[in-house]
Design an enzyme around this catalytic site. Structure first.
Site, PDB file in Angstrom:
ATOM      1  N   ASP A   7       0.760  -1.195   0.029  1.00  0.00           N
ATOM      2  CA  ASP A   7       0.156  -0.097  -0.201  1.00  0.00           C
ATOM      3  C   ASP A   7       0.890   1.467  -0.271  1.00  0.00           C
ATOM      4  O   ASP A   7       1.839   1.269   0.559  1.00  0.00           O
ATOM      5  CB  ASP A   7      -0.882   0.446   1.618  1.00  0.00           C
ATOM      6  CG  ASP A   7      -1.619   1.038   0.765  1.00  0.00           C
ATOM      7  OD1 ASP A   7      -2.266   1.073  -0.263  1.00  0.00           O
ATOM      8  OD2 ASP A   7      -1.884   2.417   1.837  1.00  0.00           O
ATOM      9  N   SER A   8       0.669   2.155  -0.557  1.00  0.00           N
ATOM     10  CA  SER A   8       0.895   3.374  -0.056  1.00  0.00           C
ATOM     11  C   SER A   8       1.225   4.123   0.739  1.00  0.00           C
ATOM     12  O   SER A   8       2.609   4.827   1.273  1.00  0.00           O
ATOM     13  CB  SER A   8      -0.026   4.413  -1.311  1.00  0.00           C
ATOM     14  OG  SER A   8      -0.967   4.610  -0.272  1.00  0.00           O
ATOM     15  N   TYR A  39      -0.512   8.829  -2.739  1.00  0.00           N
ATOM     16  CA  TYR A  39      -0.229   8.158  -4.465  1.00  0.00           C
ATOM     17  C   TYR A  39      -1.180   9.127  -4.935  1.00  0.00           C
ATOM     18  O   TYR A  39      -1.283   9.388  -5.902  1.00  0.00           O
ATOM     19  CB  TYR A  39      -0.586   6.708  -4.169  1.00  0.00           C
ATOM     20  CG  TYR A  39       0.968   6.257  -3.910  1.00  0.00           C
ATOM     21  CD1 TYR A  39       1.685   7.000  -3.516  1.00  0.00           C
ATOM     22  CD2 TYR A  39       0.690   4.788  -5.306  1.00  0.00           C
ATOM     23  CE1 TYR A  39       3.323   6.339  -2.463  1.00  0.00           C
ATOM     24  CE2 TYR A  39       2.179   3.697  -3.960  1.00  0.00           C
ATOM     25  CZ  TYR A  39       3.659   4.674  -3.331  1.00  0.00           C
ATOM     26  OH  TYR A  39       4.426   3.896  -3.637  1.00  0.00           O
ATOM     27  N   GLY A  40      -2.560   8.770  -3.489  1.00  0.00           N
ATOM     28  CA  GLY A  40      -3.925   9.269  -4.664  1.00  0.00           C
ATOM     29  C   GLY A  40      -3.759  10.871  -5.141  1.00  0.00           C
ATOM     30  O   GLY A  40      -4.676  11.340  -5.626  1.00  0.00           O
ATOM     31  N   CYS A  70      -3.729  -0.693  -1.704  1.00  0.00           N
ATOM     32  CA  CYS A  70      -3.982   0.840  -3.257  1.00  0.00           C
ATOM     33  C   CYS A  70      -4.955   1.096  -3.872  1.00  0.00           C
ATOM     34  O   CYS A  70      -4.425   0.029  -4.945  1.00  0.00           O
ATOM     35  CB  CYS A  70      -2.821   1.105  -2.851  1.00  0.00           C
ATOM     36  SG  CYS A  70      -2.680   3.066  -3.369  1.00  0.00           S
ATOM     37  N   ASN A  71      -5.542   1.290  -3.586  1.00  0.00           N
ATOM     38  CA  ASN A  71      -6.567   1.753  -5.134  1.00  0.00           C
ATOM     39  C   ASN A  71      -5.939   2.344  -5.913  1.00  0.00           C
ATOM     40  O   ASN A  71      -6.178   1.913  -7.478  1.00  0.00           O
ATOM     41  CB  ASN A  71      -8.102   2.199  -5.074  1.00  0.00           C
ATOM     42  CG  ASN A  71      -8.603   1.323  -4.027  1.00  0.00           C
ATOM     43  OD1 ASN A  71      -9.889   1.216  -4.685  1.00  0.00           O
ATOM     44  ND2 ASN A  71      -8.979   1.402  -2.439  1.00  0.00           N
ATOM     45  N   SER A  72      -5.424   2.764  -5.418  1.00  0.00           N
ATOM     46  CA  SER A  72      -4.817   4.260  -7.225  1.00  0.00           C
ATOM     47  C   SER A  72      -3.860   3.288  -7.410  1.00  0.00           C
ATOM     48  O   SER A  72      -3.658   3.224  -9.165  1.00  0.00           O
ATOM     49  CB  SER A  72      -3.909   5.465  -5.855  1.00  0.00           C
ATOM     50  OG  SER A  72      -4.942   5.764  -5.393  1.00  0.00           O
ATOM     51  N   GLU A 150      -6.755   9.300   8.683  1.00  0.00           N
ATOM     52  CA  GLU A 150      -5.059   9.058   9.955  1.00  0.00           C
ATOM     53  C   GLU A 150      -5.541   9.851  11.313  1.00  0.00           C
ATOM     54  O   GLU A 150      -4.348   8.995  12.278  1.00  0.00           O
ATOM     55  CB  GLU A 150      -4.390   9.186   8.885  1.00  0.00           C
ATOM     56  CG  GLU A 150      -4.572   8.566   7.528  1.00  0.00           C
ATOM     57  CD  GLU A 150      -3.016   8.349   6.713  1.00  0.00           C
ATOM     58  OE1 GLU A 150      -1.684   8.741   7.191  1.00  0.00           O
ATOM     59  OE2 GLU A 150      -2.738   7.679   6.125  1.00  0.00           O
ATOM     60  N   CYS A 181     -10.889   3.092  -1.722  1.00  0.00           N
ATOM     61  CA  CYS A 181      -9.848   3.755  -1.593  1.00  0.00           C
ATOM     62  C   CYS A 181      -9.501   3.052  -0.790  1.00  0.00           C
ATOM     63  O   CYS A 181     -10.771   3.111   0.586  1.00  0.00           O
ATOM     64  CB  CYS A 181     -10.009   5.284  -0.970  1.00  0.00           C
ATOM     65  SG  CYS A 181      -8.682   5.700  -0.150  1.00  0.00           S
ATOM     66  N   THR A 182      -8.491   2.651   0.109  1.00  0.00           N
ATOM     67  CA  THR A 182      -8.358   1.775   1.489  1.00  0.00           C
ATOM     68  C   THR A 182      -8.320   1.913   2.463  1.00  0.00           C
ATOM     69  O   THR A 182      -8.615   1.506   3.536  1.00  0.00           O
ATOM     70  CB  THR A 182      -6.506   1.417   1.645  1.00  0.00           C
ATOM     71  OG1 THR A 182      -6.398   3.057   1.354  1.00  0.00           O
ATOM     72  CG2 THR A 182      -6.211   1.090   0.481  1.00  0.00           C
ATOM     73  N   HIS A 183      -8.428   3.386   2.841  1.00  0.00           N
ATOM     74  CA  HIS A 183      -8.654   4.481   4.117  1.00  0.00           C
ATOM     75  C   HIS A 183     -10.823   4.259   4.596  1.00  0.00           C
ATOM     76  O   HIS A 183     -11.105   4.587   6.320  1.00  0.00           O
ATOM     77  CB  HIS A 183      -8.755   5.979   4.270  1.00  0.00           C
ATOM     78  CG  HIS A 183      -7.264   5.786   4.153  1.00  0.00           C
ATOM     79  ND1 HIS A 183      -6.466   5.516   4.064  1.00  0.00           N
ATOM     80  CD2 HIS A 183      -6.683   7.029   5.434  1.00  0.00           C
ATOM     81  CE1 HIS A 183      -5.364   5.814   3.656  1.00  0.00           C
ATOM     82  NE2 HIS A 183      -5.329   6.083   4.849  1.00  0.00           N
TER      83      HIS A 183
HETATM   84  N1  DGL Z   1      -3.194   3.684  -0.466  1.00  0.00           N
HETATM   85  C1  DGL Z   1      -4.657   4.399  -1.359  1.00  0.00           C
HETATM   86  C2  DGL Z   1      -6.006   4.349  -2.529  1.00  0.00           C
HETATM   87  O1  DGL Z   1      -6.481   3.631  -2.146  1.00  0.00           O
HETATM   88  C3  DGL Z   1      -4.762   6.048  -0.450  1.00  0.00           C
HETATM   89  C4  DGL Z   1      -4.117   6.925   0.681  1.00  0.00           C
HETATM   90  C5  DGL Z   1      -3.287   7.799  -1.265  1.00  0.00           C
HETATM   91  O2  DGL Z   1      -3.246   8.458  -1.095  1.00  0.00           O
HETATM   92  O3  DGL Z   1      -2.319   7.065  -0.968  1.00  0.00           O
HETATM   93  O4  DGL Z   1      -5.569   4.793  -3.397  1.00  0.00           O
END
Ligand code: DGL
Length: 246
Positions: A7-8, A39-40, A70-72, A150, A181-183
């Protein structure tokens, strides 16, 4: 089996949480690129470059599969990772769409994608949904949810105000919402409260279903051994894990 989870940053722990509950793996090696999160907000080439660098980290371990929480990363770098990795690589976008298809069979229903700016801009969820005939699609990038999660503000006034801000133009509950998105799974309860009539799709749960059917693996009765690594401040990752994975 051993899995790597990339993940990012810390958000991918939401996917780890689902994997740990199902005890699919003997060991999970988690790597969060906390030095370069988020990363997003980055562009395609940067996300691909960072992801390929993370792949080098995972090559030091004897893993059977790599999961991109990570979705991004899943939106932009999956095919590059799959080409370069010596093990199978799974992202969360296809599993998310498959999970939605299972739960919302009627493709005339409305779908709202919530993701980072990069994920929404990539059009990856939209494209896959289109392939399955879903046409009533909208997407939003409520980026402020990420720092709020966070900060551990998983409910309450601040989150409610920010939700009001992003969702002010939504007049009717979408039939389904992809937490892309992971969060966002960490604020699933308040999101469900905001949209009581929507079906929420959680990436972590979706990838568990996907891996079970693709890799033909079953839950074990033994707990998974989790090893946590980060490109910066691994102690903070461990601290957050001790809350999120309780
Ligand atoms: N992990 C990123 C996602 O799921 C979210 C946090 C980021 O922007 O890095 O896209």
């Amino acid at each position: 089996m051993r899995a790597g989870v990339f993940d990012s940053g810390v958000g991918g722990l939401s996917v780890v949480s689902s994997l740990l509950k199902q005890r699919l793996f003997k060991e999970i090696i988690y790597y969060g690129d906390t030095a370069r999160v988020p990363y997003g907000v980055r562009d395609k080439n940067t996300i691909i470059r960072y992801s390929l660098e993370a792949l080098e980290f995972f090559k030091n371990f004897d893993i059977d599969v790599l999961i991109c929480a990570c979705n991004s990363v899943s939106a932009y770098a999956i095919s590059e990772l799959q080409q370069k990795a010596p093990f199978p690589v799974f992202g969360v976008i296809e599993p998310g769409v498959m999970a939605l298809k299972k739960r919302v069979e009627d493709n005339s229903k409305s779908v709202l994608i919530l993701g980072t700016k990069a994920t929404v801009k990539s059009g990856k969820y939209q494209m896959l949904l289109n392939q399955y005939g879903y046409k009533n699609i909208s997407a939003l990038a409520p980026s402020l949810f990420i720092p709020i999660v966070e900060e551990g503000l998983l409910e309450g006034k601040i989150l409610n105000e920010v939700m009001k801000h992003y969702f002010k133009d939504i007049k009717k509950d979408p039939d389904a919402i992809i937490l892309g998105c992971t969060h966002f799974p960490l604020i699933q309860k308040p999101l469900q409260k905001q949209f009581p009539n929507s079906i929420l799709i959680h990436s972590g749960e979706a990838i568990v279903e996907h891996l079970q059917s693709y890799l033909k693996i079953k839950s074990s009765n033994k707990e998974t051994n989790l090893k946590l690594f980060a490109s910066e401040n691994p102690d903070n990752l461990k601290k957050i894990a001790s809350f999120w994975l309780r």
